[in-house]
Enzyme design. Structure first.
Site, PDB file in Angstrom:
ATOM      1  N   HIS A 162       0.834  -1.218   0.000  1.00  0.00           N
ATOM      2  CA  HIS A 162       0.000   0.000   0.000  1.00  0.00           C
ATOM      3  C   HIS A 162       0.865   1.264   0.000  1.00  0.00           C
ATOM      4  O   HIS A 162       0.443   2.299   0.522  1.00  0.00           O
ATOM      5  CB  HIS A 162      -0.971   0.036   1.190  1.00  0.00           C
ATOM      6  CG  HIS A 162      -1.691  -1.259   1.403  1.00  0.00           C
ATOM      7  ND1 HIS A 162      -2.837  -1.591   0.721  1.00  0.00           N
ATOM      8  CD2 HIS A 162      -1.383  -2.332   2.184  1.00  0.00           C
ATOM      9  CE1 HIS A 162      -3.233  -2.802   1.091  1.00  0.00           C
ATOM     10  NE2 HIS A 162      -2.357  -3.280   1.967  1.00  0.00           N
ATOM     11  N   SER A 281      14.095  20.272 -16.967  1.00  0.00           N
ATOM     12  CA  SER A 281      12.970  21.154 -17.263  1.00  0.00           C
ATOM     13  C   SER A 281      13.457  22.310 -18.118  1.00  0.00           C
ATOM     14  O   SER A 281      14.598  22.764 -17.969  1.00  0.00           O
ATOM     15  CB  SER A 281      12.388  21.672 -15.948  1.00  0.00           C
ATOM     16  OG  SER A 281      11.688  22.877 -16.162  1.00  0.00           O
ATOM     17  N   LYS A 287      16.131  20.910 -12.130  1.00  0.00           N
ATOM     18  CA  LYS A 287      15.365  19.667 -12.155  1.00  0.00           C
ATOM     19  C   LYS A 287      16.074  18.530 -12.888  1.00  0.00           C
ATOM     20  O   LYS A 287      16.673  18.715 -13.934  1.00  0.00           O
ATOM     21  CB  LYS A 287      14.010  19.913 -12.840  1.00  0.00           C
ATOM     22  CG  LYS A 287      13.124  20.859 -12.083  1.00  0.00           C
ATOM     23  CD  LYS A 287      12.097  20.205 -11.207  1.00  0.00           C
ATOM     24  CE  LYS A 287      11.248  19.213 -11.917  1.00  0.00           C
ATOM     25  NZ  LYS A 287      10.208  18.632 -11.103  1.00  0.00           N
ATOM     26  N   GLU A 294       9.011   7.360 -17.054  1.00  0.00           N
ATOM     27  CA  GLU A 294       7.594   7.732 -17.195  1.00  0.00           C
ATOM     28  C   GLU A 294       7.082   7.286 -18.564  1.00  0.00           C
ATOM     29  O   GLU A 294       5.940   6.828 -18.701  1.00  0.00           O
ATOM     30  CB  GLU A 294       7.432   9.243 -16.999  1.00  0.00           C
ATOM     31  CG  GLU A 294       7.672   9.651 -15.551  1.00  0.00           C
ATOM     32  CD  GLU A 294       7.913  11.140 -15.365  1.00  0.00           C
ATOM     33  OE1 GLU A 294       8.158  11.544 -14.224  1.00  0.00           O
ATOM     34  OE2 GLU A 294       7.876  11.899 -16.352  1.00  0.00           O
TER      35      GLU A 294
END
Ligand code: ARG
Length: 497
Positions: A162, A281, A287, A294
């Site tokens: 979880h 970014s 970043k 992804e």
């Protein structure tokens, strides 16, 4: 005239099949699969060659005509798919190109067959190669996972259920969990391969042919392991696409879980992805984002969508051939391409990532994740596990209220006294409790088969190596059989040309 006839097209007008009457008109582009058929150009040439060789062997065409057609096919091959004239599909375009070179006799190539058995053979011929590539890519990923695992058998990390800290484990145990899953993905791809590698050739449109074709022979020349017996089934069947796409989609779902974990771990500072597998970014210069993972995660969406589109296209199709089928196989090929690429990227990302051992060690016993280990100690001393669970739950609540993380031995003793009316140490030694609270000892104690203890992981790694070798052997054998068939076909062809 349609593809159902085993005719001798003249090659005039709009191609060998359509002639002037069925020029296609405004719908021509809509009807045509020629652009996408580039993927089966080589397959079609092989299928044509095997068919022509068989026709000559069966004396259905003369050796001379066979030789002329086979020479024309060499020429068509050298010119390449892009040189084909505008046609309804690669089958028609190649036949047209052969007729242009040979004359009307070239139309004998299409004796005793239809584009229906032809396209099905081409798809299977091409897809089996794709499936072997896909299987091989999964082997590379498994290899990387096993390699990284063997470097991290002692690297502690938190294990989650979880997404809550659950029990300490190791990076090796975590990585091998994915190796196991990908191993089943390999098996599914190879299972699919077995049913893809069957020959529909000789089924003609669906109803067989009066010519004395040798279906076993074309199957052999093309490296197919078997002949699809029923001729109506042979041209209609696309469940081989479903199996392949399903195996790919299943693997993509496995990859998506791995990618998601790594995105989360990167976020927590547990893993540092190599710059090559990260992005930044355009506005926030500090970043470093896990974009590649992804995208790997997103490929599952494409593959599952493709599987769903494929099944929906096939649902309710009547026997035998329907043009809907032309739109079915691109889903399988798209899935192969995107999933193989995603597998490669995932393997690269894992191979180059750095596991942040200190951060992982610190997090390994967060959230009192050693509680189950202490409960196990009490249960080993004869206290019913459910009672032990209750004691530890109280201890967890106590530290949660105090905001202190893991309870010390004194707290555990106090709650035991509360629940059992006796000291903890009447049941277990102080050392055993301390060991259970220590994440390293906790991991080492869980040495059941397949567990995270370094010993158990070492045994698992040996098994992984053995399985990897076996699967690599299966892929090599299959490739070897295809290469042998290819060679046989080439040799046969040279006897006519
Ligand atoms: N391009 C077609 C396909 O991919 C080839 C078969 C055409 N057959 C036919 N009966 N129209 O399915």
């Amino acid at each position: 005239m349609s593809e159902e006839s085993t005719g001798t097209g003249t090659g005039t007008g709009t191609g060998a099949v359509r002639r002037d009457r069925f020029s296609g008109g405004p719908a021509r582009g809509f009807l045509s699969s020629l652009a996408g058929d580039a993927r089966i150009f080589d397959a079609d040439l092989a299928v044509d060659r095997a068919h022509v060789v068989m026709l000559a062997e069966q004396a259905i065409i003369t050796d001379d005509v066979a030789g002329e057609i086979l020479a024309a096919l060499d020429d068509v091959e050298a010119a390449g798919h892009d040189a084909l004239s505008d046609g309804e599909d690669v089958h028609e375009a190649i036949e047209t190109a052969v007729i242009e070179r040979v004359g009307a006799e070239g139309g004998k190539m299409h004796t005793a067959r239809s584009r229906n058995d032809e396209v099905a053979a081409c798809l299977r011929y091409r897809l089996r190669e794709d499936l072997l590539n896909a299987a091989e890519t999964t082997l590379r990923l498994r290899d990387v996972l096993a390699d990284e695992a063997s470097a991290h058998t002692e690297t502690l990390m938190p294990g989650y259920t979880h997404l809550q800290p659950a029990q300490p484990t190791t990076v090796a145990h975590y990585l091998l969990s994915y190796e196991s899953a990908v191993a089943r993905d390999t098996e599914r791809l190879l299972d699919a391969y077995a049913r893809v590698n069957e020959s529909p050739l000789g089924a003609a449109a669906f109803a067989g042919t009066p010519f004395d074709v040798d279906r076993e022979r074309t199957a052999e020349l093309l490296g197919f392991d078997a002949v699809l017996e029923n001729s109506m089934d042979a041209v209609s069947a696309r469940d081989f696409l479903v199996e392949a796409t399903s195996a790919l989609a299943t693997h993509a779902v496995t990859l998506s879980g791995l990618a998601e974990d790594l995105v989360v771990f990167a976020n927590k500072g547990y893993v540092d992805l190599a710059d090559d597998y990260s992005s930044t970014s355009s506005i926030m210069p500090q970043k470093k984002n896990p974009d590649t993972l992804e995208l790997v995660r997103s490929v599952a969406g494409d593959a599952v969508g493709g599987l769903s589109a494929l099944l929906t296209t096939l649902k309710g199709l009547p026997r035998a051939y329907n043009r809907d089928l032309q739109n079915a196989h691109p889903h399988a090929f798209d899935a192969v391409d995107s999933v193989v690429e995603a597998t490669d990227v995932a393997a690269g990302a894992v191979a180059t990532a750095t596991w942040e051992e200190d951060a992982l060690r610190q997090a390994a016993d967060e959230g009192f994740s050693t509680a189950t280990g202490v409960a196990d100690q009490l249960a080993m001393a004869g206290i019913p596990f459910r009672t032990a669970h209750e004691i530890l739950a109280e201890a967890a609540a106590a530290v949660e209220d105090a905001g202190t993380g893991t309870p010390d031995v004194a707290t555990l003793d106090a709650v035991t006294a509360d629940v059992l009316g006796a000291s903890l140490f009447e049941h277990v030694s102080r050392e055993a409790v301390e060991a259970a609270l220590d994440p390293t000892a906790s991991v080492a104690s869980r040495d059941s088969a397949g567990g995270p203890a370094p010993d158990a992981v070492a045994r698992a790694l040996t098994a992984v190596e053995r399985d990897l070798e076996a699967d690599a052997g299966t892929v090599d054998d299959a490739r070897g059989r295809l290469a042998d068939a290819h060679e046989t076909l080439e040799t046969e062809v040279t006897t006519y040309v």
